[in-house]
Design a protein around this motif. Structure first.
Motif, PDB file in Angstrom:
ATOM      1  N   THR A   2       0.838  -1.187   0.000  1.00  0.00           N
ATOM      2  CA  THR A   2       0.000   0.000   0.000  1.00  0.00           C
ATOM      3  C   THR A   2       0.873   1.237   0.000  1.00  0.00           C
ATOM      4  OG1 THR A   2      -1.694  -1.169   1.242  1.00  0.00           O
ATOM      5  CG2 THR A   2      -1.828   1.225   1.199  1.00  0.00           C
ATOM      6  N   LYS A   3       0.625   2.128  -0.941  1.00  0.00           N
ATOM      7  CA  LYS A   3       1.410   3.360  -0.989  1.00  0.00           C
ATOM      8  C   LYS A   3       0.836   4.341   0.027  1.00  0.00           C
ATOM      9  CE  LYS A   3       0.928   6.524  -4.087  1.00  0.00           C
ATOM     10  NZ  LYS A   3       0.904   7.287  -5.358  1.00  0.00           N
ATOM     11  N   GLY A  16       3.532   4.152 -12.064  1.00  0.00           N
ATOM     12  CA  GLY A  16       2.220   3.600 -12.337  1.00  0.00           C
ATOM     13  C   GLY A  16       2.232   2.090 -12.424  1.00  0.00           C
ATOM     14  N   GLY A  17       1.062   1.488 -12.195  1.00  0.00           N
ATOM     15  CA  GLY A  17       0.944   0.046 -12.328  1.00  0.00           C
ATOM     16  C   GLY A  17       1.755  -0.732 -11.318  1.00  0.00           C
ATOM     17  N   VAL A  38      11.133  -0.709  -7.671  1.00  0.00           N
ATOM     18  CA  VAL A  38      10.311  -1.478  -6.734  1.00  0.00           C
ATOM     19  C   VAL A  38       9.078  -1.948  -7.491  1.00  0.00           C
ATOM     20  CG1 VAL A  38       9.143  -1.472  -4.504  1.00  0.00           C
ATOM     21  CG2 VAL A  38      11.115   0.047  -4.883  1.00  0.00           C
ATOM     22  N   LEU A  39       8.871  -3.259  -7.498  1.00  0.00           N
ATOM     23  CA  LEU A  39       7.754  -3.861  -8.211  1.00  0.00           C
ATOM     24  C   LEU A  39       6.830  -4.520  -7.196  1.00  0.00           C
ATOM     25  CD1 LEU A  39       6.549  -4.670 -11.012  1.00  0.00           C
ATOM     26  CD2 LEU A  39       7.978  -6.717 -10.896  1.00  0.00           C
ATOM     27  N   ASP A  40       5.582  -4.067  -7.163  1.00  0.00           N
ATOM     28  CA  ASP A  40       4.597  -4.650  -6.260  1.00  0.00           C
ATOM     29  C   ASP A  40       4.163  -6.015  -6.781  1.00  0.00           C
ATOM     30  OD1 ASP A  40       3.000  -4.745  -4.060  1.00  0.00           O
ATOM     31  OD2 ASP A  40       1.474  -3.361  -4.815  1.00  0.00           O
ATOM     32  N   THR A  41       4.157  -7.037  -5.927  1.00  0.00           N
ATOM     33  CA  THR A  41       3.657  -8.368  -6.285  1.00  0.00           C
ATOM     34  C   THR A  41       2.698  -8.837  -5.190  1.00  0.00           C
ATOM     35  OG1 THR A  41       5.206  -9.868  -5.158  1.00  0.00           O
ATOM     36  CG2 THR A  41       5.989  -8.805  -7.192  1.00  0.00           C
ATOM     37  N   PRO A 203       0.489   1.339 -18.034  1.00  0.00           N
ATOM     38  CA  PRO A 203      -0.578   1.978 -17.253  1.00  0.00           C
ATOM     39  C   PRO A 203      -1.150   3.229 -17.901  1.00  0.00           C
ATOM     40  CG  PRO A 203       1.561   2.245 -16.180  1.00  0.00           C
ATOM     41  CD  PRO A 203       1.745   1.240 -17.262  1.00  0.00           C
ATOM     42  N   ALA A 204      -0.348   3.905 -18.734  1.00  0.00           N
ATOM     43  CA  ALA A 204      -0.849   5.084 -19.443  1.00  0.00           C
ATOM     44  C   ALA A 204      -1.265   4.753 -20.872  1.00  0.00           C
ATOM     45  CB  ALA A 204       0.213   6.185 -19.455  1.00  0.00           C
TER      46      ALA A 204
END
Length: 353
Positions: A2-3, A16-17, A38-41, A203-204
């Motif tokens: 969570t940002k 994004g994304g 940093v890649l969210d998984t 994402p864009a």
């Protein structure tokens, strides 16, 4: 992840994304910083590269993660584009703090293992011998011999870099739950350099095929160093520049919508940048062949090549890198039949063919 932004951290950029970058400083280096992505998984955040092993770099990485509502202890995995210390340096500390796995291409893992296992003076002996064979003058060799005698080799970066515990297999998807990240082998800058293709809609909605984490392979305004692959025990005549040019064409065919490099800034139109770099190296090869109208040693060729400053202003260590790059270009010219070694020389000289 969570940002949850805390105090503003200027080194953090949202792409994004579920992708962010953190500017992790490189001490005393004109590049300034490494962009650690940093890649969210679904299993937690994964880092692409980690930055230089330095207390200020570690603090910046930790602060950046905190600004994203996470921490070093939450890192699930670390994917390394290549073994250089500004990319792999903090990997061991991240793993110690979090239990994260570390993944790297086998060719670069071999470099890490070889460096860790080498006797303290092995690399200085090897470098001294290589520079001697390249025609380096005695006043350049003297500090290397002095360093060998004093044991200062222990202070150089990379001697205790973390050994990865997972292998990046070219063409395979990395095991990241909820994401599609595919490894693209792009040797040249190092033998095991990889780019990482995020096979997801931009994402864009930019046109193209996903996004590419390019490491040092493809940068918006810098030509990465292409030198020799150094292995004191391997006599194979490699062609790093040829490897790099082939890898560039592989990325051009991929045509990502956006490139997220490890230095400078994100950019679009990867094929155009690839064509610029291919043209740059062709021009440079033609220029070097013209210099070889008279036989030259690799050192003499490096002295005459065009750099970002005059040769007499290039720092000592950077001259070693420059000579390695001159030799990589010489190998390419020889392989193409556009230059050849002059028999019987000591040191060896090369001439246009």
């Amino acid at each position: 992840m969570t940002k949850e932004w805390g105090r503003p951290v200027s080194q953090v950029t949202e792409h994004g994304g579920g992708v962010w970058s953190i500017e992790v400083p490189i001490p005393d280096n004109p590049l300034g910083h490494t962009l650690v992505h940093v890649l969210d998984t679904d299993d937690g955040p994964v880092l692409i590269d980690t930055g230089w092993d330095d207390p200020a770099s570690w603090d910046t990485l930790a602060d950046g993660l905190a600004a994203l509502g996470t921490s070093v202890t939450d890192i699930h995995g670390v994917v390394i584009t290549h073994h250089h210390p500004d990319h792999h340096g903090l990997s061991g500390q991240v793993r110690d703090a979090s239990g994260a796995w570390i993944a790297m291409h086998a060719a670069d893992t071999d470099v890490v293992r070889r460096t860790r296992n080498a006797e303290p003076g092995t690399w200085l002996d090897y470098l001294t011998a290589k520079l001697t064979a390249a025609g380096a003058p005695d006043d350049h060799l003297a500090p290397l011999r002095a360093a060998r005698a004093s044991g200062r080799m222990r202070t150089l970066p990379g001697l205790s870099a973390a050994l990865p515990d997972r292998e990046i297999v070219p063409g395979d998807l990395l095991p990241l739950t909820g994401r599609r990240l595919r490894a693209i082998w792009t040797p040249g800058h190092t033998p095991g350099h990889v780019c990482l293709h995020l096979e997801e809609t931009h994402p864009a909605k930019l046109p193209g095929n996903g996004r590419l984490f390019s490491g040092d392979h493809l940068l918006p305004g810098i030509t990465p160093h292409i030198g020799l692959y150094e292995d004191p025990d391997d006599t194979t005549v490699t062609d790093p520049l040829g490897d790099y040019l082939d890898s560039l064409e592989r990325v051009e065919r991929l045509a990502p919508a956006e490139v997220l490099p490890a230095h400078q800034h994100a950019f679009t139109d990867a094929p155009a940048r690839v064509r610029e770099l291919l043209g740059h190296h062709e021009d440079r090869l033609n220029g070097l062949r013209a210099l070889l109208a008279t036989p030259l040693t690799p050192w003499q060729l490096a002295e005459r090549m065009e750099w970002n400053r005059p040769w007499d202003q290039i720092p000592y260590g950077s001259r070693n890198i420059a000579v390695s790059e001159a030799e990589a270009h010489l190998r390419r010219l020889v392989k193409l039949g556009r230059a050849e070694a002059v028999p019987g020389g000591d040191p060896l000289t090369y001439v246009a063919a």
